[in-house]
Design a protein around this motif. Structure first.
Motif, PDB file in Angstrom:
ATOM      1  N   TYR A   1     -10.340  14.704  60.259  1.00  0.00           N
ATOM      2  CA  TYR A   1     -10.605  13.173  59.994  1.00  0.00           C
ATOM      3  C   TYR A   1      -9.551  12.587  59.197  1.00  0.00           C
ATOM      4  O   TYR A   1      -8.461  13.287  58.917  1.00  0.00           O
ATOM      5  CB  TYR A   1     -11.778  12.936  58.902  1.00  0.00           C
ATOM      6  CG  TYR A   1     -11.949  13.264  57.689  1.00  0.00           C
ATOM      7  CD1 TYR A   1     -10.988  12.942  56.594  1.00  0.00           C
ATOM      8  CD2 TYR A   1     -12.562  14.625  57.425  1.00  0.00           C
ATOM      9  CE1 TYR A   1     -11.048  13.278  55.278  1.00  0.00           C
ATOM     10  CE2 TYR A   1     -12.426  15.086  56.072  1.00  0.00           C
ATOM     11  CZ  TYR A   1     -11.640  14.470  55.125  1.00  0.00           C
ATOM     12  OH  TYR A   1     -11.690  14.988  53.881  1.00  0.00           O
TER      13      TYR A   1
ATOM     14  N   TYR B   1      -8.512   9.513  56.695  1.00  0.00           N
ATOM     15  CA  TYR B   1      -9.225   8.630  55.634  1.00  0.00           C
ATOM     16  C   TYR B   1      -8.226   7.539  55.090  1.00  0.00           C
ATOM     17  O   TYR B   1      -7.171   7.914  54.926  1.00  0.00           O
ATOM     18  CB  TYR B   1      -9.769   9.680  54.634  1.00  0.00           C
ATOM     19  CG  TYR B   1     -10.800   9.110  53.544  1.00  0.00           C
ATOM     20  CD1 TYR B   1     -12.370   9.346  54.168  1.00  0.00           C
ATOM     21  CD2 TYR B   1     -10.907   8.418  52.892  1.00  0.00           C
ATOM     22  CE1 TYR B   1     -13.341   8.877  53.728  1.00  0.00           C
ATOM     23  CE2 TYR B   1     -11.959   7.889  51.906  1.00  0.00           C
ATOM     24  CZ  TYR B   1     -13.326   8.240  52.541  1.00  0.00           C
ATOM     25  OH  TYR B   1     -14.374   7.821  51.988  1.00  0.00           O
TER      26      TYR B   1
ATOM     27  N   TYR C   1     -13.888   6.625  56.378  1.00  0.00           N
ATOM     28  CA  TYR C   1     -13.147   7.563  57.526  1.00  0.00           C
ATOM     29  C   TYR C   1     -12.777   6.339  58.341  1.00  0.00           C
ATOM     30  O   TYR C   1     -13.416   5.382  58.763  1.00  0.00           O
ATOM     31  CB  TYR C   1     -14.172   8.102  58.295  1.00  0.00           C
ATOM     32  CG  TYR C   1     -14.794   9.426  57.121  1.00  0.00           C
ATOM     33  CD1 TYR C   1     -13.943  10.579  57.036  1.00  0.00           C
ATOM     34  CD2 TYR C   1     -16.259   9.130  56.720  1.00  0.00           C
ATOM     35  CE1 TYR C   1     -14.614  11.440  56.356  1.00  0.00           C
ATOM     36  CE2 TYR C   1     -16.488  10.430  55.841  1.00  0.00           C
ATOM     37  CZ  TYR C   1     -15.822  11.449  55.751  1.00  0.00           C
ATOM     38  OH  TYR C   1     -16.050  12.554  54.838  1.00  0.00           O
TER      39      TYR C   1
ATOM     40  N   SER D   1     -16.086  11.283  60.963  1.00  0.00           N
ATOM     41  CA  SER D   1     -15.470  12.516  60.071  1.00  0.00           C
ATOM     42  C   SER D   1     -15.322  13.679  61.074  1.00  0.00           C
ATOM     43  O   SER D   1     -14.947  14.873  60.348  1.00  0.00           O
ATOM     44  CB  SER D   1     -16.395  12.575  58.736  1.00  0.00           C
ATOM     45  OG  SER D   1     -17.726  13.247  59.555  1.00  0.00           O
TER      46      SER D   1
END
Length: 161
Positions: free
Chosen positions: A94, A96, A113, A118
């Motif tokens: 992922y 972020y 995210y 994710s």
């Protein structure tokens, strides 16, 4: 001998389409793409980002490899953040995104995210647009980090409100 000129709608339409295409290409070409400057792994070394500048970079799941960007908002209003990320690793991961105000670590105002995903598969590209509201002359920071390896682009603009 004088020739009569006739209106040809297909030629006019072609000229209009060419003009619109030129405007479209110019508007995207005017956005500068700039690679991130390392190190930019904390607030003190945050890479400057300005409205209309596209920052490109790479980040991995190393705890020492988040990428920080800083700016001072040029006006009050809506801040639109555009993020594109591609999983360049060999496993799901992922990307972020965090946002902070001038209080830095104590001023977290965004954590999500990218693309609310994710579980990004290898080779998959994700996109996200986030809108926040900010004040002129206030410091603003972005932080990107990943589980896995990601290449990304990030930019922001002040939206008309």
């Amino acid at each position: 001998m004088n020739r009569l000129k006739f209106y040809n709608p297909s030629v006019s339409l072609l000229r209009l389409l060419c003009a619109l295409l030129s405007i479209f290409i110019f508007s995207f070409a005017s956005l500068a793409q700039v690679a991130e400057n390392e190190p930019n792994n904390d607030f003190a070394t945050a890479d400057a980002i300005n409205t209309g500048t596209i920052k490109t970079g790479n980040t991995t799941n190393s705890p020492n490899d988040p990428d920080y960007f800083s700016t001072v908002l040029p006006s009050d209003g809506a801040v639109k953040i555009y993020v594109q990320g591609t999983n360049t690793g060999g496993a799901n991961g992922y990307l972020y995104l965090y946002g902070y105000d001038s209080r830095q670590g104590n001023g977290q105002i965004l954590a999500k995210y990218v693309s609310n995903n994710s579980n990004v598969t290898p080779g998959q590209t994700i996109y996200d647009t986030i809108t926040l509201f900010g004040r002129a002359a206030e410091a603003f920071y972005l932080r990107l980090e990943a589980a896995g390896s990601f290449s990304y682009t990030v930019r922001y603009e002040m939206a008309n409100t």
